[in-house]
Design a protein around this motif. Structure first.
Motif, PDB file in Angstrom:
ATOM      1  N   GLN A 174       0.846  -1.187   0.000  1.00 52.75           N
ATOM      2  CA  GLN A 174       0.000   0.000   0.000  1.00 52.75           C
ATOM      3  C   GLN A 174       0.883   1.239   0.000  1.00 52.75           C
ATOM      4  O   GLN A 174       1.931   1.282   0.661  1.00 52.75           O
ATOM      5  CB  GLN A 174      -0.891   0.007   1.239  1.00 52.75           C
ATOM      6  N   HIS A 175       0.470   2.272  -0.747  1.00 53.27           N
ATOM      7  CA  HIS A 175       1.253   3.507  -0.812  1.00 53.27           C
ATOM      8  C   HIS A 175       1.397   4.107   0.582  1.00 53.27           C
ATOM      9  O   HIS A 175       0.469   4.069   1.391  1.00 53.27           O
ATOM     10  CB  HIS A 175       0.585   4.509  -1.760  1.00 53.27           C
ATOM     11  N   VAL A 176       2.576   4.651   0.867  1.00 48.55           N
ATOM     12  CA  VAL A 176       2.849   5.155   2.209  1.00 48.55           C
ATOM     13  C   VAL A 176       2.072   6.432   2.518  1.00 48.55           C
ATOM     14  O   VAL A 176       1.871   6.770   3.696  1.00 48.55           O
ATOM     15  CB  VAL A 176       4.358   5.404   2.409  1.00 48.55           C
ATOM     16  N   LYS A 177       1.603   7.144   1.489  1.00 46.06           N
ATOM     17  CA  LYS A 177       0.873   8.400   1.694  1.00 46.06           C
ATOM     18  C   LYS A 177      -0.587   8.301   1.280  1.00 46.06           C
ATOM     19  O   LYS A 177      -1.462   8.870   1.929  1.00 46.06           O
ATOM     20  CB  LYS A 177       1.554   9.536   0.928  1.00 46.06           C
ATOM     21  N   TYR A 178      -0.857   7.597   0.193  1.00 46.59           N
ATOM     22  CA  TYR A 178      -2.216   7.519  -0.345  1.00 46.59           C
ATOM     23  C   TYR A 178      -2.763   6.110  -0.148  1.00 46.59           C
ATOM     24  O   TYR A 178      -2.386   5.177  -0.869  1.00 46.59           O
ATOM     25  CB  TYR A 178      -2.212   7.885  -1.829  1.00 46.59           C
ATOM     26  N   PRO A 179      -3.648   5.913   0.829  1.00 44.13           N
ATOM     27  CA  PRO A 179      -4.090   4.550   1.179  1.00 44.13           C
ATOM     28  C   PRO A 179      -4.945   3.867   0.123  1.00 44.13           C
ATOM     29  O   PRO A 179      -5.166   2.656   0.221  1.00 44.13           O
ATOM     30  CB  PRO A 179      -4.885   4.757   2.477  1.00 44.13           C
ATOM     31  N   ASN A 180      -5.445   4.606  -0.878  1.00 37.24           N
ATOM     32  CA  ASN A 180      -6.237   3.962  -1.931  1.00 37.24           C
ATOM     33  C   ASN A 180      -5.380   3.639  -3.155  1.00 37.24           C
ATOM     34  O   ASN A 180      -5.907   3.328  -4.219  1.00 37.24           O
ATOM     35  CB  ASN A 180      -7.421   4.841  -2.336  1.00 37.24           C
ATOM     36  N   ILE A 181      -4.059   3.682  -2.988  1.00 33.53           N
ATOM     37  CA  ILE A 181      -3.137   3.360  -4.082  1.00 33.53           C
ATOM     38  C   ILE A 181      -2.219   2.218  -3.656  1.00 33.53           C
ATOM     39  O   ILE A 181      -1.685   2.215  -2.538  1.00 33.53           O
ATOM     40  CB  ILE A 181      -2.304   4.594  -4.489  1.00 33.53           C
ATOM     41  N   PHE A 182      -2.055   1.268  -4.547  1.00 32.23           N
ATOM     42  CA  PHE A 182      -1.158   0.138  -4.328  1.00 32.23           C
ATOM     43  C   PHE A 182      -0.231   0.009  -5.540  1.00 32.23           C
ATOM     44  O   PHE A 182      -0.485   0.581  -6.598  1.00 32.23           O
ATOM     45  CB  PHE A 182      -1.947  -1.167  -4.153  1.00 32.23           C
ATOM     46  N   ALA A 183       0.839  -0.744  -5.391  1.00 33.75           N
ATOM     47  CA  ALA A 183       1.757  -0.987  -6.507  1.00 33.75           C
ATOM     48  C   ALA A 183       2.362  -2.368  -6.376  1.00 33.75           C
ATOM     49  O   ALA A 183       2.518  -2.894  -5.262  1.00 33.75           O
ATOM     50  CB  ALA A 183       2.855   0.067  -6.566  1.00 33.75           C
ATOM     51  N   LEU A 184       2.673  -2.953  -7.512  1.00 30.75           N
ATOM     52  CA  LEU A 184       3.369  -4.243  -7.520  1.00 30.75           C
ATOM     53  C   LEU A 184       4.277  -4.323  -8.731  1.00 30.75           C
ATOM     54  O   LEU A 184       4.162  -3.532  -9.671  1.00 30.75           O
ATOM     55  CB  LEU A 184       2.385  -5.414  -7.521  1.00 30.75           C
ATOM     56  N   GLY A 185       5.185  -5.278  -8.673  1.00 30.72           N
ATOM     57  CA  GLY A 185       6.080  -5.487  -9.809  1.00 30.72           C
ATOM     58  C   GLY A 185       7.230  -4.510  -9.842  1.00 30.72           C
ATOM     59  O   GLY A 185       7.603  -3.900  -8.829  1.00 30.72           O
ATOM     60  N   ASP A 186       7.779  -4.319 -11.030  1.00 31.06           N
ATOM     61  CA  ASP A 186       9.035  -3.593 -11.190  1.00 31.06           C
ATOM     62  C   ASP A 186       8.964  -2.125 -10.816  1.00 31.06           C
ATOM     63  O   ASP A 186       9.981  -1.516 -10.467  1.00 31.06           O
ATOM     64  CB  ASP A 186       9.518  -3.713 -12.638  1.00 31.06           C
ATOM     65  N   CYS A 187       7.791  -1.496 -10.904  1.00 28.60           N
ATOM     66  CA  CYS A 187       7.704  -0.053 -10.661  1.00 28.60           C
ATOM     67  C   CYS A 187       7.696   0.295  -9.179  1.00 28.60           C
ATOM     68  O   CYS A 187       7.860   1.462  -8.820  1.00 28.60           O
ATOM     69  CB  CYS A 187       6.478   0.539 -11.343  1.00 28.60           C
TER      70      CYS A 187
END
Length: 454
Positions: free
Chosen positions: A312-325
């Motif tokens: 989960q994004h450290v600032k925006y809780p409705n944003i997630f990321a996975l993989g190389d980025c």
């Protein structure tokens, strides 16, 4: 979690107010918007498209084709066909998701908006970043234009340049053969070594190996950060009489004199070192795509800033990321993306239901390293650089079974399970193989002293 709910509510309100003022007849709004349709993006889109109604998931992806890029090492060595490495994007994106075939150019996480190359602003409740990496050959002076004039230059990381690799290997008659590793995070970190071992084998078979000086010029201080696998790779390098130059970063290629200029990263005065080459395989510097790197979503290194356990994004809780980025500190592989997908699914589901993310990713990543035609070591490890092996035998040993797994079985898992959101890594299989035990091996520890890459 109240902040997450408030953020989503505010995003929806902004969308409803914007319909009449938009230059577009109707601004699109998705429950979940996925940016990127690589391995991680496709997997997540499938997972949530199966849960939500049609049109609730959007995917931003400009490419017409989807490639299984780990196969390109085999393509470069003449062991696989390039045409078999890809499928049409329309065949891998879920039917229930909307495909926005354009680029994401700007991100406004406070307003929950992604601006497309067309100028359209797309709104979302939840955003999943899965953009992968961009190849920055242009960060090396003399490239990429050098590939057009020098037939001894090649790279297995680009669709066009990988097609130059086998001819370059076949046309090599002796002299200096150099393989590089840049000073940035890269995808498929084992590929530069794999193509080197396969080229060495081919030159041995045609009887010119004694005329070749093979160099592995790496920006890292070690050959691999996991001691167990580093030990094996060092034995392979010694057996093959391959010279490793550590802390060397390629900064320029002079095709007219066939010189490769390397920055000496261990030099306090930024000294350089020149190598004459007769064959040069280039692994390019990589980064997140420019619009991502210039967005408020990234940390100081230019990667999407997420909690390494929950994604989960450290600032925006409705944003997630996975993989190389993402900036999670593990190797950037499709195996890592597959495993991350399972944890992201659980945590995003929790957030969507007003709960805290609870599933904790352990950093699992894997990279099968082919050391010859018919032999491979299956590298698997966690955040602590401890082996986290699936099979109940020593995977650091070169084995034909692991080669067959890499060449024949893993691609099938990729196309038919991972991309469809049905494969979250081998954790369950590992537990079965190890009779319920799922911890890393304790007798191998991370060591900065190993001449070992990750």
């Amino acid at each position: 979690m109240k902040h997450a709910k408030l953020l989503v509510v505010n995003c929806v309100k902004r969308v409803s107010k914007s319909f009449s003022t938009s230059p577009f007849s109707l601004q699109r709004h998705y429950k979940i918007l996925v940016v990127g349709a690589g391995s991680g993006g496709c997997s997540i889109a499938h997972k949530f498209s199966s849960k939500l109604k049609a049109g609730h998931v959007g995917i931003i992806e400009p490419s017409n084709d989807h490639f299984y890029q780990p196969m390109w090492t085999l393509v470069g060595a003449g062991m696989a066909n390039l045409a078999n490495s890809g499928k049409k994007m329309s065949k891998v994106i879920p039917k229930k998701a909307d495909w926005l075939q354009t680029k994401a150019m700007a991100f406004d996480p406070d307003k929950c908006i992604v601006t497309l190359e067309t100028g359209e602003q797309v709104h979302y409740d939840y955003l999943v970043m899965a953009t992968g990496l961009q190849l920055n050959y242009d960060k090396i002076k003399g490239l990429p234009e050098g590939f057009n004039t020098d037939p001894s230059l090649c790279s297995v990381y680009d669709y066009n340049f990988v097609q130059k690799t086998l001819p370059a290997i076949q046309n090599f008659k002796g002299g200096n053969a150099i393989f590089t590793l840049p000073n940035t995070p890269i995808k498929c970190s084992g590929a530069p070594q794999q193509i080197m071992y396969l080229a060495d084998e081919m030159w041995t078979e045609i009887g010119i190996r004694d005329k070749a000086n093979i160099y592995y010029n790496s920006s890292l201080p070690v050959i691999f950060y996991v001691q167990k696998y580093a030990d094996t790779l060092l034995q392979v390098l010694d057996r093959r009489s391959i010279t490793v130059n550590y802390m060397r970063n390629l900064i320029e290629v002079k095709t007219y004199t066939r010189e490769a200029i390397f920055q000496k990263l261990d030099s306090p005065r930024e000294e350089t070192e020149s190598f004459k080459y007769d064959f040069l395989h280039v692994t390019p510097p990589m980064s997140t795509p420019d619009p991502v790197r210039e967005s408020p979503l990234v940390d100081s290194t230019g990667f999407v800033d997420v909690d390494k356990e929950t994604l989960q994004h450290v600032k925006y809780p409705n944003i997630f990321a996975l993989g190389d980025c993402s900036n999670v500190p593990t190797s950037k592989t499709s195996a890592a993306a597959a495993t991350q997908g399972g944890y992201l699914e659980k945590n995003l589901n929790a957030v969507m239901n007003g709960k805290q993310p609870f599933a904790k990713y352990d950093g699992y990543s894997s990279c099968p390293v082919i050391t010859s035609r018919g032999k491979c070591i299956l590298v698997e490890f966690n955040y602590d650089c401890l082996p986290l092996e699936t099979f109940p035998f020593n995977q650091a040993k070169e084995r034909r079974s692991m080669y067959l797994l890499k060449k024949n079985i893993i691609p099938q898992i990729y196309w038919h399970m991972m991309l469809r959101g049905l494969w979250n890594g081998p954790k369950f299989l590992r537990k079965v193989m190890h009779l319920g035990m799922d911890g890393p091996e304790k007798d191998y520890t991370h060591s900065k002293d190993i001449k070992g890459t990750n």
